[in-house]
Each structure stands twice: as C-alpha cells, then as structure tokens.
Write a protein that holds these residues in place. Structure first.
Motif, short mmCIF file in Angstrom:
data_model
loop_
_atom_site.label_atom_id
_atom_site.label_comp_id
_atom_site.label_asym_id
_atom_site.label_seq_id
_atom_site.Cartn_x
_atom_site.Cartn_y
_atom_site.Cartn_z
N ALA A 114 0.82 -1.22 0.00
CA ALA A 114 0.00 0.00 0.00
C ALA A 114 0.85 1.27 0.00
O ALA A 114 0.65 2.15 -0.85
CB ALA A 114 -0.97 -0.01 1.18
N PRO A 115 1.81 1.43 0.92
CA PRO A 115 2.65 2.64 0.86
C PRO A 115 3.51 2.70 -0.40
O PRO A 115 3.89 3.80 -0.83
CB PRO A 115 3.51 2.55 2.12
N LEU A 116 3.81 1.55 -0.98
CA LEU A 116 4.56 1.57 -2.25
C LEU A 116 3.78 2.34 -3.30
O LEU A 116 4.34 3.17 -4.04
CB LEU A 116 4.83 0.14 -2.74
N HIS A 117 2.47 2.11 -3.39
CA HIS A 117 1.68 2.79 -4.41
C HIS A 117 1.50 4.28 -4.09
O HIS A 117 1.36 5.09 -5.01
CB HIS A 117 0.35 2.08 -4.58
N VAL B 59 13.68 -2.79 -0.94
CA VAL B 59 13.64 -2.07 0.34
C VAL B 59 12.76 -0.83 0.19
O VAL B 59 13.12 0.12 -0.51
CB VAL B 59 15.05 -1.66 0.80
N LEU B 60 11.62 -0.87 0.86
CA LEU B 60 10.71 0.27 0.87
C LEU B 60 10.84 0.99 2.21
O LEU B 60 10.71 0.37 3.27
CB LEU B 60 9.27 -0.19 0.66
N ASP B 61 11.09 2.28 2.14
CA ASP B 61 11.31 3.10 3.33
C ASP B 61 10.31 4.24 3.32
O ASP B 61 10.21 4.98 2.34
CB ASP B 61 12.75 3.64 3.32
N MET B 62 9.55 4.41 4.40
CA MET B 62 8.55 5.47 4.46
C MET B 62 8.65 6.24 5.76
O MET B 62 8.94 5.67 6.82
CB MET B 62 7.14 4.87 4.34
N ARG C 115 0.48 10.57 8.76
CA ARG C 115 0.32 10.88 7.34
C ARG C 115 1.64 10.65 6.61
O ARG C 115 2.69 11.12 7.05
CB ARG C 115 -0.08 12.35 7.19
N PRO C 116 1.63 9.90 5.49
CA PRO C 116 2.88 9.66 4.76
C PRO C 116 3.45 10.97 4.21
O PRO C 116 2.76 11.75 3.58
CB PRO C 116 2.46 8.71 3.63
N MET C 117 4.76 11.20 4.49
CA MET C 117 5.39 12.44 4.08
C MET C 117 6.43 12.22 2.98
O MET C 117 6.53 13.01 2.03
CB MET C 117 6.08 13.10 5.28
N THR D 112 21.86 -5.61 -1.66
CA THR D 112 22.55 -6.88 -1.50
C THR D 112 22.75 -7.06 0.01
O THR D 112 22.06 -6.41 0.80
CB THR D 112 23.90 -6.89 -2.23
N ARG D 113 23.70 -7.86 0.42
CA ARG D 113 23.98 -7.97 1.85
C ARG D 113 24.54 -6.66 2.40
O ARG D 113 24.24 -6.27 3.52
CB ARG D 113 25.00 -9.09 2.11
N ASP D 114 25.34 -5.96 1.59
CA ASP D 114 26.09 -4.80 2.09
C ASP D 114 25.74 -3.47 1.43
O ASP D 114 26.11 -2.42 1.96
CB ASP D 114 27.60 -5.03 1.89
N THR D 115 25.10 -3.49 0.26
CA THR D 115 24.88 -2.27 -0.50
C THR D 115 23.39 -2.04 -0.74
O THR D 115 22.67 -2.94 -1.19
CB THR D 115 25.61 -2.33 -1.85
N LEU D 116 22.95 -0.82 -0.46
CA LEU D 116 21.60 -0.37 -0.77
C LEU D 116 21.70 0.66 -1.88
O LEU D 116 22.49 1.60 -1.78
CB LEU D 116 20.95 0.25 0.47
N VAL D 117 20.93 0.48 -2.96
CA VAL D 117 21.00 1.45 -4.06
C VAL D 117 19.78 2.37 -4.04
O VAL D 117 18.65 1.94 -3.80
CB VAL D 117 21.10 0.75 -5.44
N GLY D 118 20.05 3.65 -4.28
CA GLY D 118 18.98 4.60 -4.44
C GLY D 118 18.29 4.39 -5.77
O GLY D 118 18.95 4.18 -6.78
N TRP D 119 16.95 4.47 -5.77
CA TRP D 119 16.24 4.22 -7.02
C TRP D 119 15.08 5.20 -7.19
O TRP D 119 15.14 6.08 -8.04
CB TRP D 119 15.75 2.77 -7.04
N PHE D 120 14.05 5.09 -6.36
CA PHE D 120 12.87 5.93 -6.54
C PHE D 120 12.54 6.67 -5.24
O PHE D 120 11.74 6.19 -4.43
CB PHE D 120 11.67 5.09 -6.98
N PRO D 121 13.13 7.86 -5.02
CA PRO D 121 12.75 8.69 -3.88
C PRO D 121 11.64 9.67 -4.29
O PRO D 121 11.60 10.14 -5.44
CB PRO D 121 14.04 9.44 -3.56
N ALA D 122 10.75 9.98 -3.37
CA ALA D 122 9.70 10.96 -3.65
C ALA D 122 9.06 11.40 -2.34
O ALA D 122 9.27 10.76 -1.29
CB ALA D 122 8.63 10.39 -4.59
N TYR D 123 8.27 12.49 -2.40
CA TYR D 123 7.63 12.97 -1.17
C TYR D 123 6.34 13.72 -1.51
O TYR D 123 6.08 14.09 -2.66
CB TYR D 123 8.57 13.88 -0.38
#
Length: 345
Positions: free
Chosen positions: A166-169, A211-214, A220-222, A230-241
């Motif tokens: 739900a928060p993904l959408h 990885v979904l971060d909210m 209220r979602p901001m 991977t085990r050690d690396t998180l890649v930035g992909w779709f940030p928004a607000y």
C-alpha cells in the motif's frame, strides 16, 4: 544462481543489486528481450553477462534506462575479446551508460561519470560526524526542520524495509506527479515497470531484497524511497515525497532516517546513483565511477545505431557537463511540466 552469486560477492565492484541474478530473472519474467550469456573456461563458469537483445542486433543492459549498475559479472583477471562476446550474443553493438569498474569492455572509448555514495562502513555515528564536517549547515537545518514538524504537526514515525504494498503505491503516485511536474517521462505509465517494482518488493532474501522506506508525520505519509539491496549495498532508485511538506525538506529527513536504519541493518554503502542532484552533493561521502559508451563490431546495425544514438548521447553529455546549460534545460522541462499540467486540468 549459486555460481553467479559467488562471482558477484567475490569482487566489491559487483556488489550492486542491479547485478544480482534475482534482478535479471525478475525483469526477464516481464521482458522478452532479456538474455544471459554464460562465459566458460573449460569446465569452469567464469562469467555471466545479462543483456537485452533488440532489433538489428542492438544490445542494451537489462531494464535499460532504469539501472545504475551494468556489466559482466566475472572472475578476477578474466581476459577476453569484448567484440567476440557481443558477436557470440548475436549483437551488433552493446550500449551502456552505467558500466561498473573492472570491465573488459572498458577497452573501448568511453566516458566516466561519478556515482555518489554514502559510506556507512564505520557506522551511523561516524557518518554523521563526517556529515557535520562536510555539510554541517545541511545536517543542522534538516534536524531543526524535523523537530519543528514534530512540534507543529505531530510525531515522526519511520518505517524501514516494510513489505506492505500500500505505501509503495503512495510513493509511486508521488513519483508520477514529480515526473509530470518536472516535464519528465512518467516511467510508471508503463505497466511492466509497476509490476517489476511490486515483484522486487516481494523478493526478500539475505542476499537480495526490495527495500521500501517510508516516513510518516502524525500518521500521514510524508516521504519515501524504494531501492534494492545486497547484503552490504543499498541502491537509491525511486525517492519521492508529498509536496505539501516541501518546505520541511522531507527528502533529506527521509534519506538521513533511512541511512541510520540501513547502517543498523548492516548496510555498508548507499549508492545514490549517477546524476547531479543537490541532495546527493549534500549527503555523499565519496563516489564510484561508472562508464558510458558502447562496444561495436562492423555491421549495418552498428552503423545505424551510431547515426541515431551517438550524436544524441554527445549532446546530452554537453548539457550535463555545463551547469548553465543544465540549469536552463531543467528550467525548460519544469515550464513544460507546468504547461502540461494546466492543459490536463
């Protein structure tokens, strides 16, 4: 997958989820163009080359235009003829724009670009000390805005690595609005990209996950971000607000909160991806290098590709390397976005 994973984890240059077998397999479920070439040395599997094969033998990275890491996952010190590789793959040319380090294909003419990173290898506390030195004003103002939000609106709640769709959408709707507002093409108007993100969120293993971060204010979602790890690396992909919070720097609040929780979860590096963005300059501690270019062999398809793509790439490079031209282009795109929104209304 076991051998692919072993090769990937043996070399830090390949520690990126876009180079993981799960990513290629998931895209392959949605795209008929996806292929994987397996490189053998006698009885040994020494490399895996994921790519897309299009008409006229045009080769592209898997999910071209979406990925921030591309290339051949291979054993150390592998030597081979890049043109022979693309010939054996049935390609006339292979074009890339985020080729990672240590690639045999880098013998061709190419252009290097910076991919900013946040180094969390020494933990969150060490990162914040670095941030205070390099971007002290940004850190202090972001923390102050966070406190003001909580005084004026309500408590801030951070939900790291949630698998709730739900928060993904909600996030994708913000991203669509951002694309339209800034005059960019809406990637999520393509159903397969939406489904890809949904499937990646549902993929949760020790070595690969969506990885979904909210971040919520008074329930209220901001702001949010969807990436891969991977085990050690998180890649930035779709940030928004949510733009109604724009004056409170919601993107910076979210990224700092995400970095803290990621460090606690064992992430050593956040790769924010190639591209000039103000928030990346403020948060980065260093950068990787990725290459843009192509490998081609003599063929009609390669000639057509050169005539169509190379002048466009050079023109884009000229704009991206000139702060004045980049600012002018960005202003023009935003004006187009406002006009498009007004027409739609």
């Amino acid at each position: 997958m076991t051998r692919w994973r072993a090769l990937q984890e043996a070399d830090p240059a390949f520690d990126n989820p876009f180079l993981s077998p799960e990513f290629t397999l998931t895209v392959g479920e949605l795209r008929d163009h996806v292929r994987v070439a397996v490189v053998e040395d006698g009885a040994d599997l020494v490399g895996f080359f994921p790519f897309e094969r299009h008409s006229l033998g045009i080769g592209k990275p898997v999910a071209a235009g979406l990925t921030d890491a591309q290339g051949l996952v291979h054993c150390k010190d592998l030597e081979f003829d890049a043109r022979r590789l693309i010939r054996d793959c049935g390609l006339s040319v292979f074009e890339f724009d985020h080729l990672v380090a240590g690639q045999p294909m880098l013998s061709e003419r190419h252009t290097l670009h910076e991919s900013p990173i946040i180094d969390l290898s020494d933990g969150w506390a060490a990162y914040t000390e670095t941030l205070k030195v390099n971007s002290g004003k940004t850190y202090k103002s972001t923390m102050a805005k966070s406190r003001k939000l909580q005084r004026d609106v309500g408590p801030i709640v951070h939900d790291y690595a949630t698998t709730d769709p739900a928060p993904l959408h909600t996030l994708l709707a913000w991203k669509t609005d951002q694309y339209r507002r800034t005059g960019r093409t809406d990637r999520f108007s393509q159903a397969w990209i939406v489904e890809l993100v949904e499937r990646l969120l549902a993929t949760q293993t020790d070595s690969f996950a969506g990885v979904l971060d909210m971040v919520y204010v008074d329930g209220r979602p901001m702001a949010g971000h969807f990436g891969l790890r991977t085990r050690d690396t998180l890649v930035g992909w779709f940030p928004a607000y949510d733009t109604s919070f724009a004056k409170s720097s919601p993107g910076l609040i979210q990224h700092l909160a995400m970095a803290e929780r990621a460090a606690e979860a064992g992430i050593k590096v956040i790769d924010m991806g190639r591209g000039q963005k103000e928030y990346k300059d403020k948060l980065k501690t260093g950068q990787y290098a990725v290459a843009e270019g192509r490998v081609a062999r003599m063929s009609a398809g390669a000639s057509v590709h050169w005539m169509v793509r190379v002048p466009v790439r050079k023109a884009r490079g000229t704009v991206m390397n000139s702060p004045l031209l980049l600012k002018t282009a960005d202003r023009a795109l935003k004006a187009y976005g406002r006009l498009r929104t007004a027409i739609q209304q």
